[in-house]
Motif scaffolding. Structure first.
Motif, PDB file in Angstrom:
ATOM      1  N   VAL A 154      21.329  15.851  14.242  1.00 29.43           N
ATOM      2  CA  VAL A 154      22.647  16.166  14.974  1.00 29.43           C
ATOM      3  C   VAL A 154      23.116  15.260  16.220  1.00 29.43           C
ATOM      4  O   VAL A 154      22.048  15.333  16.981  1.00 29.43           O
ATOM      5  CB  VAL A 154      22.824  17.631  15.092  1.00 29.43           C
ATOM      6  N   VAL A 155      24.152  14.748  16.223  1.00 26.47           N
ATOM      7  CA  VAL A 155      24.488  13.955  17.434  1.00 26.47           C
ATOM      8  C   VAL A 155      25.422  14.676  18.310  1.00 26.47           C
ATOM      9  O   VAL A 155      26.187  15.185  18.081  1.00 26.47           O
ATOM     10  CB  VAL A 155      25.154  12.694  17.170  1.00 26.47           C
ATOM     11  N   ARG A 156      24.641  14.798  19.746  1.00 27.58           N
ATOM     12  CA  ARG A 156      25.415  15.533  20.871  1.00 27.58           C
ATOM     13  C   ARG A 156      26.146  14.663  21.772  1.00 27.58           C
ATOM     14  O   ARG A 156      25.394  13.763  22.186  1.00 27.58           O
ATOM     15  CB  ARG A 156      24.425  16.562  21.507  1.00 27.58           C
ATOM     16  N   CYS A 157      27.404  14.836  22.026  1.00 26.46           N
ATOM     17  CA  CYS A 157      27.950  14.077  22.964  1.00 26.46           C
ATOM     18  C   CYS A 157      28.572  15.077  24.129  1.00 26.46           C
ATOM     19  O   CYS A 157      28.922  16.030  24.046  1.00 26.46           O
ATOM     20  CB  CYS A 157      29.318  13.611  22.510  1.00 26.46           C
ATOM     21  N   GLU A 158      28.375  14.553  25.274  1.00 24.81           N
ATOM     22  CA  GLU A 158      28.519  15.259  26.514  1.00 24.81           C
ATOM     23  C   GLU A 158      29.946  15.062  26.999  1.00 24.81           C
ATOM     24  O   GLU A 158      30.339  13.754  27.117  1.00 24.81           O
ATOM     25  CB  GLU A 158      27.499  14.935  27.602  1.00 24.81           C
ATOM     26  N   GLY A 159      30.576  15.936  27.276  1.00 24.45           N
ATOM     27  CA  GLY A 159      32.121  15.654  27.709  1.00 24.45           C
ATOM     28  C   GLY A 159      33.200  16.933  27.541  1.00 24.45           C
ATOM     29  O   GLY A 159      32.960  17.565  26.549  1.00 24.45           O
ATOM     30  N   LYS A 160      34.200  16.662  28.406  1.00 24.43           N
ATOM     31  CA  LYS A 160      35.367  17.620  28.157  1.00 24.43           C
ATOM     32  C   LYS A 160      36.279  16.886  27.220  1.00 24.43           C
ATOM     33  O   LYS A 160      36.608  15.663  27.339  1.00 24.43           O
ATOM     34  CB  LYS A 160      35.806  17.821  29.336  1.00 24.43           C
ATOM     35  N   ILE A 161      36.952  17.712  26.556  1.00 24.01           N
ATOM     36  CA  ILE A 161      38.224  17.123  25.555  1.00 24.01           C
ATOM     37  C   ILE A 161      39.254  16.901  26.401  1.00 24.01           C
ATOM     38  O   ILE A 161      39.723  18.121  26.859  1.00 24.01           O
ATOM     39  CB  ILE A 161      38.025  17.821  24.270  1.00 24.01           C
ATOM     40  N   GLN A 162      39.811  15.959  26.667  1.00 23.09           N
ATOM     41  CA  GLN A 162      41.068  15.649  27.486  1.00 23.09           C
ATOM     42  C   GLN A 162      42.307  15.618  26.514  1.00 23.09           C
ATOM     43  O   GLN A 162      43.203  16.060  26.967  1.00 23.09           O
ATOM     44  CB  GLN A 162      40.930  14.281  28.286  1.00 23.09           C
ATOM     45  N   HIS A 163      42.026  15.141  25.328  1.00 19.06           N
ATOM     46  CA  HIS A 163      43.310  14.957  24.505  1.00 19.06           C
ATOM     47  C   HIS A 163      42.739  15.161  23.044  1.00 19.06           C
ATOM     48  O   HIS A 163      41.736  14.751  22.580  1.00 19.06           O
ATOM     49  CB  HIS A 163      43.993  13.546  24.654  1.00 19.06           C
ATOM     50  N   VAL A 164      43.810  15.680  22.283  1.00 16.23           N
ATOM     51  CA  VAL A 164      43.537  15.810  20.692  1.00 16.23           C
ATOM     52  C   VAL A 164      44.496  15.111  20.050  1.00 16.23           C
ATOM     53  O   VAL A 164      45.738  15.600  20.167  1.00 16.23           O
ATOM     54  CB  VAL A 164      43.655  17.292  20.268  1.00 16.23           C
ATOM     55  N   GLN A 165      44.158  13.922  19.310  1.00 14.64           N
ATOM     56  CA  GLN A 165      44.955  13.268  18.561  1.00 14.64           C
ATOM     57  C   GLN A 165      45.138  13.801  17.079  1.00 14.64           C
ATOM     58  O   GLN A 165      44.247  13.874  16.353  1.00 14.64           O
ATOM     59  CB  GLN A 165      44.786  11.606  18.421  1.00 14.64           C
ATOM     60  N   ARG A 166      46.458  13.941  16.488  1.00 21.14           N
ATOM     61  CA  ARG A 166      46.714  14.452  15.363  1.00 21.14           C
ATOM     62  C   ARG A 166      47.285  13.511  14.386  1.00 21.14           C
ATOM     63  O   ARG A 166      48.033  12.527  15.173  1.00 21.14           O
ATOM     64  CB  ARG A 166      47.697  15.652  15.396  1.00 21.14           C
ATOM     65  N   CYS A 167      47.353  13.453  13.002  1.00 20.73           N
ATOM     66  CA  CYS A 167      48.077  12.504  11.948  1.00 20.73           C
ATOM     67  C   CYS A 167      49.491  12.801  12.126  1.00 20.73           C
ATOM     68  O   CYS A 167      49.784  14.231  11.947  1.00 20.73           O
ATOM     69  CB  CYS A 167      47.556  12.764  11.008  1.00 20.73           C
ATOM     70  N   TYR A 168      50.307  11.798  12.421  1.00 17.79           N
ATOM     71  CA  TYR A 168      51.817  12.260  12.237  1.00 17.79           C
ATOM     72  C   TYR A 168      52.391  13.038  11.105  1.00 17.79           C
ATOM     73  O   TYR A 168      53.101  13.754  10.984  1.00 17.79           O
ATOM     74  CB  TYR A 168      52.405  11.011  12.542  1.00 17.79           C
ATOM     75  N   ASP A 169      51.740  12.462   9.941  1.00 12.91           N
ATOM     76  CA  ASP A 169      52.239  12.951   8.686  1.00 12.91           C
ATOM     77  C   ASP A 169      51.771  14.190   8.417  1.00 12.91           C
ATOM     78  O   ASP A 169      52.314  15.089   7.976  1.00 12.91           O
ATOM     79  CB  ASP A 169      51.854  11.659   7.467  1.00 12.91           C
ATOM     80  N   SER A 170      50.417  14.315   8.432  1.00 13.14           N
ATOM     81  CA  SER A 170      49.747  15.703   7.943  1.00 13.14           C
ATOM     82  C   SER A 170      49.708  16.842   8.806  1.00 13.14           C
ATOM     83  O   SER A 170      49.329  17.973   8.555  1.00 13.14           O
ATOM     84  CB  SER A 170      48.376  15.407   7.462  1.00 13.14           C
ATOM     85  N   GLY A 171      49.374  16.394  10.256  1.00 12.05           N
ATOM     86  CA  GLY A 171      49.262  17.210  11.336  1.00 12.05           C
ATOM     87  C   GLY A 171      47.704  17.621  11.506  1.00 12.05           C
ATOM     88  O   GLY A 171      47.410  18.377  12.394  1.00 12.05           O
ATOM     89  N   TYR A 172      46.853  16.945  10.680  1.00 13.84           N
ATOM     90  CA  TYR A 172      45.696  17.059  10.646  1.00 13.84           C
ATOM     91  C   TYR A 172      44.905  16.646  12.133  1.00 13.84           C
ATOM     92  O   TYR A 172      45.587  15.715  12.531  1.00 13.84           O
ATOM     93  CB  TYR A 172      44.689  16.293   9.542  1.00 13.84           C
ATOM     94  N   ILE A 173      43.883  16.848  12.435  1.00 16.08           N
ATOM     95  CA  ILE A 173      43.270  16.532  13.600  1.00 16.08           C
ATOM     96  C   ILE A 173      42.516  15.080  13.319  1.00 16.08           C
ATOM     97  O   ILE A 173      41.827  15.156  12.296  1.00 16.08           O
ATOM     98  CB  ILE A 173      42.505  17.491  14.526  1.00 16.08           C
ATOM     99  N   GLU A 174      42.811  14.329  14.028  1.00 18.49           N
ATOM    100  CA  GLU A 174      41.991  12.807  13.574  1.00 18.49           C
ATOM    101  C   GLU A 174      40.947  12.378  14.681  1.00 18.49           C
ATOM    102  O   GLU A 174      39.829  12.206  14.430  1.00 18.49           O
ATOM    103  CB  GLU A 174      42.943  11.818  13.555  1.00 18.49           C
ATOM    104  N   THR A 175      41.202  12.720  15.992  1.00 20.42           N
ATOM    105  CA  THR A 175      40.221  12.141  17.177  1.00 20.42           C
ATOM    106  C   THR A 175      40.404  12.905  18.122  1.00 20.42           C
ATOM    107  O   THR A 175      41.475  13.678  18.733  1.00 20.42           O
ATOM    108  CB  THR A 175      40.646  10.815  17.278  1.00 20.42           C
ATOM    109  N   LEU A 176      39.109  13.209  18.879  1.00 22.28           N
ATOM    110  CA  LEU A 176      38.880  13.879  20.111  1.00 22.28           C
ATOM    111  C   LEU A 176      38.785  12.785  21.257  1.00 22.28           C
ATOM    112  O   LEU A 176      37.966  11.910  21.028  1.00 22.28           O
ATOM    113  CB  LEU A 176      37.727  14.998  20.139  1.00 22.28           C
ATOM    114  N   HIS A 177      39.690  12.950  22.202  1.00 24.17           N
ATOM    115  CA  HIS A 177      39.456  12.014  23.185  1.00 24.17           C
ATOM    116  C   HIS A 177      38.812  12.798  24.489  1.00 24.17           C
ATOM    117  O   HIS A 177      39.182  13.579  25.057  1.00 24.17           O
ATOM    118  CB  HIS A 177      40.813  11.264  23.751  1.00 24.17           C
ATOM    119  N   LEU A 178      37.502  12.180  25.000  1.00 20.31           N
ATOM    120  CA  LEU A 178      36.788  12.935  25.958  1.00 20.31           C
ATOM    121  C   LEU A 178      37.207  12.280  27.576  1.00 20.31           C
ATOM    122  O   LEU A 178      37.715  11.160  27.479  1.00 20.31           O
ATOM    123  CB  LEU A 178      35.435  12.594  25.657  1.00 20.31           C
ATOM    124  N   ASP A 179      36.805  12.871  28.440  1.00 13.76           N
ATOM    125  CA  ASP A 179      37.190  12.477  29.777  1.00 13.76           C
ATOM    126  C   ASP A 179      36.451  11.202  30.167  1.00 13.76           C
ATOM    127  O   ASP A 179      36.614  10.670  30.924  1.00 13.76           O
ATOM    128  CB  ASP A 179      36.885  13.761  30.775  1.00 13.76           C
TER     129      ASP A 179
END
Length: 507
Positions: free
Chosen positions: A180-205
């Motif tokens: 398992v890969v661990r990433c240190e950081g706070k999630i600053q922004h959550v990017q969603r797909c315009y069409d489906s509303g699904y989450i695509e990407t987490l943007h970290l600080d």
């Protein structure tokens, strides 16, 4: 238009660590192995609630699946054994009863043991129900060892008390060893797909971007993905379970360690006491409509057995559940999925059952409505069944010393719970629905412990003569007590496990 159902799930991203995040990571990686990449995002700066220090027996199965050595686990998480919960002042002040993981007597064909005991009571038999329960005797005597009995009536089902933050560290190490890969950081922004509303990407600080196919929300009460981003809705159950606050504080350990959790009812709620190797966990769950935070803190601190090791930490919550715990491509696990007060130590169990459910319905070929609907249907039922069991403790109290307890008796009950109480009152019948976490023995102990005495017993009992009935109960009592004498003390058992772990897994 983009159709996310056509996307195979190859990368799972877990938002949040703690017990929920790292248990999810470990189990998904263990079962799915190389088929799925797993990344966990957490920030050292964000603390965890960490109230889940007492567990129920299914935790042992999860540890076994993960290949965890029990002795190493006990040493590294400062664990002790849990055989029961002792409920004090719940029926009336000064009275107590146990909800053990064991079973009174022995399961009979067509007719539960308690019916034989109930008839014997009408004939003057004096031993109470718990005298026939080996878990009860071991808890009272402070004894424990694993018994591999051929007859389950003479086994001792058990769980653990442990330090939740140490368990999370233990699981993190295991998860990272598995890949398992661990990433240190706070999630600053959550990017969603315009069409489906699904989450695509987490943007970290840090500027790092983490994309995935399926996201697991383990961000606690705030529900960063399921709630703040997707707005999945919440079913508020505070009309049934009105406690909305908890204060938690550690204190020094006792010289000998109890093998049970204590649940002590107070004026407007209840107090937990959880014995660990290095300290006691204490907390006060209460309803702020009846008592202030300051009064609740005073009650907690006045009822500590041992010296506090810190200041009380306040936790606010709304009892209930996320309306859809799997919504779009996000599954909420842990406190983000809902909250039921830890009266029956179900917090960590709800984490593990959510993970197991996800594994059974894992969307390898893409997320479909059938998978999502079945997951949500099963999780709804599980939450409702546990909720009913918790409500039972409150509604049949006989306390008249405070408005809280009087008001709890007038709660409008779910039909499912009303039916169970009525049946037991009429002739001792216990109803357990399919997949109910709590066995008939659990329902029996709380129903009877809270003072509900059936009006009748099963007709099959009358086929025994009074002499045969007496002989059967006397023999059963002797056999249960005989098994007890062979057990070491609970503290000796823990010491032996730590000694074994130190030899096999040097720190």
């Amino acid at each position: 238009m983009h159709n996310p159902q056509q996307n195979p799930v190859k990368h799972v991203v877990i938002a949040g660590g703690g017990t929920a995040g790292w248990l999810t990571a470990a189990l998904l990686k263990k079962v799915l192995n190389q088929a799925v990449k797993i990344t966990l995002v957490e920030s050292e700066a964000i603390g965890t609630v960490g109230v889940g220090e007492a567990t129920i027996p299914p935790i042992r199965l999860v540890n076994q699946v993960l290949g965890i050595d029990e002795a190493q686990f006990i040493r590294d998480t400062k664990a002790t054994v849990k055989l029961a919960i002792r409920f004090e002042n719940w029926k009336t002040q000064g009275e107590h009863y146990y909800h053990t993981f064991g079973n009174a007597g022995k399961t009979m064909a067509f007719c539960h043991f308690h019916h034989y005991w109930m008839k014997a009571k009408t004939l003057g038999h004096e031993a109470d129900l718990w005298q026939y329960d080996l878990n009860y005797h071991a808890a009272e005597a402070g004894k424990f060892a694993q018994i591999n009995a051929k007859d389950p009536a003479f086994s001792i089902p058990f769980a653990y008390h442990f330090d939740a933050s140490l368990y999370a560290k233990f699981l993190r190490k295991l998860s990272e060893q598995m890949g398992v890969v661990r990433c240190e950081g706070k999630i600053q922004h959550v990017q969603r797909c315009y069409d489906s509303g699904y989450i695509e990407t987490l943007h970290l600080d840090s500027g790092q971007k983490i994309s995935g196919d399926l996201f697991i929300d383990c961000t606690g009460f705030r529900g960063l993905l399921i709630n703040q981003t997707l707005g999945a809705g919440y079913d508020d159950w505070s009309h049934l379970l009105p406690c909305d606050s908890a204060l938690a504080v550690p204190s020094e350990r006792h010289t000998s360690t109890a093998a049970y959790t204590r649940s002590i009812a107070h004026e407007a709620g209840w107090q937990w006491r959880i014995p660990l190797q290095h300290r006691n966990g204490n907390g006060h769950v209460y309803c702020s409509r009846y008592i202030s935070d300051t009064q609740a803190q005073d009650t907690l601190m006045a009822n500590l057995d041992t010296k506090p090791l810190g200041d009380p930490k306040l936790i606010k919550f709304t009892t209930g559940r996320r309306r859809q715990q799997w919504y779009k491509n996000v599954v909420a696990i842990g406190l983000s999925s809902g909250f039921l007060e830890p009266l029956e130590s179900t917090s960590i169990h709800l984490i593990q059952s959510a993970i197991v459910r996800l594994l059974q319905l894992f969307p390898h070929q893409g997320i479909t409505p059938h998978l999502v609907n079945e997951y949500n249907s099963q999780s709804t039922l599980e939450f409702e069944q546990i909720r009913d069991f918790l409500v039972l403790h409150y509604v049949v109290n006989e306390r008249n010393d405070s408005a809280f307890w009087r008001d709890m008796r007038s709660i409008s009950l779910p039909d499912s719970l009303q039916h169970k109480i009525a049946l037991f009152k009429e002739n001792g019948t216990l109803v357990r629905e399919q997949n109910d976490l709590f066995l008939e023995s659990s329902w029996l102990q709380v129903l009877y412990g809270q003072g509900i005495v059936p009006n009748d017993y099963h007709g099959l009992v009358d086929s025994l003569s009074q002499q045969d009935l007496n002989n059967m109960l006397t023999k059963m009592l002797a056999l249960k007590k005989e098994a007890l004498h062979k057990l070491p003390s609970h503290d000796d058992y823990i010491a032996r496990m730590i000694e074994y772990a130190n030899k096999k897994f040097p720190a």
